[in-house]
Write a protein that holds these residues in place. Sequence first.
Motif, PDB file in Angstrom:
ATOM      1  N   ALA A   1      16.196 -29.289 -18.863  1.00 42.19           N
ATOM      2  CA  ALA A   1      15.956 -28.959 -17.531  1.00 42.19           C
ATOM      3  C   ALA A   1      14.820 -27.745 -17.587  1.00 42.19           C
ATOM      4  CB  ALA A   1      17.330 -28.323 -16.923  1.00 42.19           C
ATOM      5  N   SER A   2      15.096 -26.661 -18.416  1.00 44.75           N
ATOM      6  CA  SER A   2      13.926 -25.648 -18.541  1.00 44.75           C
ATOM      7  C   SER A   2      12.652 -26.325 -19.044  1.00 44.75           C
ATOM      8  CB  SER A   2      14.360 -24.565 -19.571  1.00 44.75           C
ATOM      9  OG  SER A   2      14.550 -25.078 -20.541  1.00 44.75           O
ATOM     10  N   ALA A   3      12.688 -27.230 -19.548  1.00 48.32           N
ATOM     11  CA  ALA A   3      11.317 -28.073 -19.938  1.00 48.32           C
ATOM     12  C   ALA A   3      10.724 -28.338 -18.776  1.00 48.32           C
ATOM     13  CB  ALA A   3      11.582 -29.066 -20.859  1.00 48.32           C
ATOM     14  N   LEU A   4      11.544 -29.237 -17.816  1.00 46.16           N
ATOM     15  CA  LEU A   4      10.666 -29.637 -16.561  1.00 46.16           C
ATOM     16  C   LEU A   4      10.564 -28.429 -15.599  1.00 46.16           C
ATOM     17  CD1 LEU A   4      13.229 -32.780 -15.963  1.00 46.16           C
ATOM     18  CD2 LEU A   4      11.012 -32.598 -16.535  1.00 46.16           C
ATOM     19  N   TRP A   5      11.398 -27.485 -15.496  1.00 46.40           N
ATOM     20  CA  TRP A   5      11.039 -26.387 -14.677  1.00 46.40           C
ATOM     21  C   TRP A   5       9.919 -25.781 -15.192  1.00 46.40           C
ATOM     22  CZ3 TRP A   5      12.678 -25.409  -9.684  1.00 46.40           C
ATOM     23  CH2 TRP A   5      13.803 -25.733  -9.399  1.00 46.40           C
ATOM     24  N   GLY A   6       9.815 -25.354 -16.052  1.00 43.25           N
ATOM     25  CA  GLY A   6       8.727 -24.597 -16.785  1.00 43.25           C
ATOM     26  C   GLY A   6       7.356 -25.515 -16.811  1.00 43.25           C
TER      27      GLY A   6
ATOM     28  N   TRP B   1       6.256 -18.484 -16.686  1.00 39.66           N
ATOM     29  CA  TRP B   1       6.598 -18.414 -18.193  1.00 39.66           C
ATOM     30  C   TRP B   1       8.215 -18.297 -18.438  1.00 39.66           C
ATOM     31  CZ3 TRP B   1       6.853 -13.774 -21.696  1.00 39.66           C
ATOM     32  CH2 TRP B   1       6.995 -14.020 -23.025  1.00 39.66           C
ATOM     33  N   ASP B   2       8.618 -17.436 -17.459  1.00 41.08           N
ATOM     34  CA  ASP B   2      10.169 -17.320 -17.604  1.00 41.08           C
ATOM     35  C   ASP B   2      11.025 -18.256 -17.199  1.00 41.08           C
ATOM     36  OD1 ASP B   2      11.972 -14.773 -18.027  1.00 41.08           O
ATOM     37  OD2 ASP B   2      12.723 -15.312 -15.858  1.00 41.08           O
ATOM     38  N   LEU B   3      10.349 -19.388 -16.417  1.00 41.32           N
ATOM     39  CA  LEU B   3      11.097 -20.422 -16.588  1.00 41.32           C
ATOM     40  C   LEU B   3      11.660 -21.088 -17.872  1.00 41.32           C
ATOM     41  CD1 LEU B   3       9.150 -21.901 -13.621  1.00 41.32           C
ATOM     42  CD2 LEU B   3      11.688 -21.306 -13.473  1.00 41.32           C
ATOM     43  N   PHE B   4      10.688 -20.959 -18.869  1.00 44.09           N
ATOM     44  CA  PHE B   4      11.033 -21.345 -20.385  1.00 44.09           C
ATOM     45  C   PHE B   4      11.729 -20.195 -20.892  1.00 44.09           C
ATOM     46  CE2 PHE B   4       6.917 -23.642 -19.835  1.00 44.09           C
ATOM     47  CZ  PHE B   4       7.453 -24.853 -20.036  1.00 44.09           C
ATOM     48  N   LEU B   5      11.453 -18.834 -20.682  1.00 43.50           N
ATOM     49  CA  LEU B   5      11.813 -17.727 -21.461  1.00 43.50           C
ATOM     50  C   LEU B   5      13.365 -17.408 -21.221  1.00 43.50           C
ATOM     51  CD1 LEU B   5      11.112 -15.386 -23.557  1.00 43.50           C
ATOM     52  CD2 LEU B   5      10.635 -14.101 -21.583  1.00 43.50           C
ATOM     53  N   ASP B   6      13.621 -17.196 -20.218  1.00 44.17           N
ATOM     54  CA  ASP B   6      15.126 -16.849 -19.704  1.00 44.17           C
ATOM     55  C   ASP B   6      16.201 -17.883 -20.360  1.00 44.17           C
ATOM     56  OD1 ASP B   6      15.901 -14.315 -18.897  1.00 44.17           O
ATOM     57  OD2 ASP B   6      14.275 -14.553 -17.505  1.00 44.17           O
ATOM     58  N   PRO B   7      15.909 -19.061 -20.050  1.00 40.65           N
ATOM     59  CA  PRO B   7      16.873 -20.115 -20.616  1.00 40.65           C
ATOM     60  C   PRO B   7      16.876 -20.255 -22.008  1.00 40.65           C
ATOM     61  CG  PRO B   7      15.509 -21.303 -18.799  1.00 40.65           C
ATOM     62  CD  PRO B   7      15.088 -20.007 -18.961  1.00 40.65           C
ATOM     63  N   GLN B   8      15.877 -19.948 -22.645  1.00 37.97           N
ATOM     64  CA  GLN B   8      15.820 -19.845 -24.040  1.00 37.97           C
ATOM     65  C   GLN B   8      16.435 -19.010 -24.759  1.00 37.97           C
ATOM     66  OE1 GLN B   8      12.036 -20.516 -25.924  1.00 37.97           O
ATOM     67  NE2 GLN B   8      12.706 -19.778 -27.879  1.00 37.97           N
ATOM     68  N   MET B   9      16.410 -17.616 -24.172  1.00 39.15           N
ATOM     69  CA  MET B   9      16.797 -16.412 -24.694  1.00 39.15           C
ATOM     70  C   MET B   9      18.540 -16.370 -24.231  1.00 39.15           C
ATOM     71  SD  MET B   9      14.393 -15.074 -26.472  1.00 39.15           S
ATOM     72  CE  MET B   9      14.021 -16.463 -26.776  1.00 39.15           C
ATOM     73  N   VAL B  10      18.751 -16.912 -23.044  1.00 34.92           N
ATOM     74  CA  VAL B  10      20.156 -16.724 -22.727  1.00 34.92           C
ATOM     75  C   VAL B  10      21.138 -17.914 -23.540  1.00 34.92           C
ATOM     76  CG1 VAL B  10      21.783 -17.498 -20.810  1.00 34.92           C
ATOM     77  CG2 VAL B  10      19.903 -15.987 -20.188  1.00 34.92           C
TER      78      VAL B  10
ATOM     79  N   PRO C   1      21.930 -23.003 -15.466  1.00 29.61           N
ATOM     80  CA  PRO C   1      22.982 -22.258 -15.375  1.00 29.61           C
ATOM     81  C   PRO C   1      22.961 -20.957 -16.036  1.00 29.61           C
ATOM     82  CG  PRO C   1      23.906 -23.916 -16.827  1.00 29.61           C
ATOM     83  CD  PRO C   1      22.360 -24.337 -16.287  1.00 29.61           C
ATOM     84  N   GLY C   2      23.704 -19.741 -15.728  1.00 36.92           N
ATOM     85  CA  GLY C   2      23.598 -18.682 -16.423  1.00 36.92           C
ATOM     86  C   GLY C   2      22.330 -17.626 -15.918  1.00 36.92           C
ATOM     87  N   ILE C   3      21.361 -18.216 -15.028  1.00 41.36           N
ATOM     88  CA  ILE C   3      20.504 -17.264 -14.821  1.00 41.36           C
ATOM     89  C   ILE C   3      20.387 -17.167 -13.152  1.00 41.36           C
ATOM     90  CG2 ILE C   3      18.021 -16.776 -14.971  1.00 41.36           C
ATOM     91  CD1 ILE C   3      18.146 -18.757 -17.579  1.00 41.36           C
ATOM     92  N   PRO C   4      20.360 -16.209 -12.489  1.00 39.05           N
ATOM     93  CA  PRO C   4      20.296 -16.151 -10.934  1.00 39.05           C
ATOM     94  C   PRO C   4      18.983 -16.446 -10.439  1.00 39.05           C
ATOM     95  CG  PRO C   4      20.649 -14.020 -11.871  1.00 39.05           C
ATOM     96  CD  PRO C   4      20.835 -14.884 -12.952  1.00 39.05           C
ATOM     97  N   VAL C   5      18.868 -16.895  -9.396  1.00 36.17           N
ATOM     98  CA  VAL C   5      17.299 -17.095  -8.592  1.00 36.17           C
ATOM     99  C   VAL C   5      16.908 -15.565  -8.453  1.00 36.17           C
ATOM    100  CG1 VAL C   5      16.417 -17.752  -6.632  1.00 36.17           C
ATOM    101  CG2 VAL C   5      18.146 -18.970  -7.566  1.00 36.17           C
ATOM    102  N   SER C   6      17.633 -14.637  -8.468  1.00 38.30           N
ATOM    103  CA  SER C   6      17.041 -12.952  -8.288  1.00 38.30           C
ATOM    104  C   SER C   6      16.360 -12.955  -9.409  1.00 38.30           C
ATOM    105  CB  SER C   6      18.345 -12.434  -8.018  1.00 38.30           C
ATOM    106  OG  SER C   6      19.243 -12.333  -9.158  1.00 38.30           O
ATOM    107  N   ASN C   7      16.412 -13.383 -10.722  1.00 38.88           N
ATOM    108  CA  ASN C   7      15.873 -12.911 -11.731  1.00 38.88           C
ATOM    109  C   ASN C   7      14.316 -13.385 -11.746  1.00 38.88           C
ATOM    110  OD1 ASN C   7      15.438 -12.351 -14.877  1.00 38.88           O
ATOM    111  ND2 ASN C   7      15.132 -14.500 -14.884  1.00 38.88           N
TER     112      ASN C   7
END
Length: 276
Positions: free
Chosen positions: A234-239, A145-154, A172-178
């Motif tokens: 991109a987040s649509a595809l990843w999520g 779910w975070d593949l949607f959430l973090d890109p949207q909130m950032v 961009p803007g979100i590290p893989v570590s997250n």
Amino acid sequence: MIRRYLPWLLLGALVLAQVCYPLTGGATRARLTVATVLLGYLLSVGHALLTRGPRTAAALVAVATGGGFAIEALGVATGFPFGTYDYSGQLGPKLAGVPLIIPLAWTWMAWPAWLAAVRLTGGVAPDGADRLRRIALATVGLAAWDLFLDPQMVAEGYWRWPDPDPALPGLPGIPVSNYLGWLLFAVLMMTALRPLAGPAVDRTGPADAPMHALYLWTYASSVLAHAVFLALPASALWGAAGMAVTAVPLAVALGRRRHDRRRHPDRPRDPVDAAA
């Protein structure tokens, strides 16, 4: 009566709030975000209480809300496990640098992710490899779910990473570590939930339909919103790829059950259908 209809009423209010999200902006959108999380929290914790009792509801709050706050406070203070990040002041009051609604969001989606995994692993108490499979499905169901959430909130400026590299392609803007941090905490949460909540969380049945609907709605609406309304393809595809691991088999299982019950209304129910 309340046990049957209250979760559906809360789900309807949640869907309405999410439909309104792309139509708002600025401070109004931030307030709507907070309201959406509160509705989702009330829905999940209320459903756990109504269908499985105080022990399960208390365990869910302890593991997801309490644990969610602890891991977020640790993350803000140390950068582990999500990477170094900080929250803006748009999401309401903070404690230890963490907006108070953030652990509520963990709880909101942890419960339907768990119930989706229970449905996909037979709706009965598992042993051995089946228990690990249930935890894995619930973990992926939540963390993806975070593949949607973090890109949207950032994109909204609600939180940020000063050093977001390396990032997933197109995000961009979100590290893989997250995302790895989400996986780590999700597996700890799902592993702890069963022993604390008791055997009631090892079964599923018709009363869990609102939670299954919530999970599938979150998946489908997030894909649509990111692809069409929020300009985040991109987040649509990843999520879509990540949550599909749990959402697609869940939709197939529920559709097959519905089809079978229509074709054979007199057939004895399987353990999942028969569970209260």
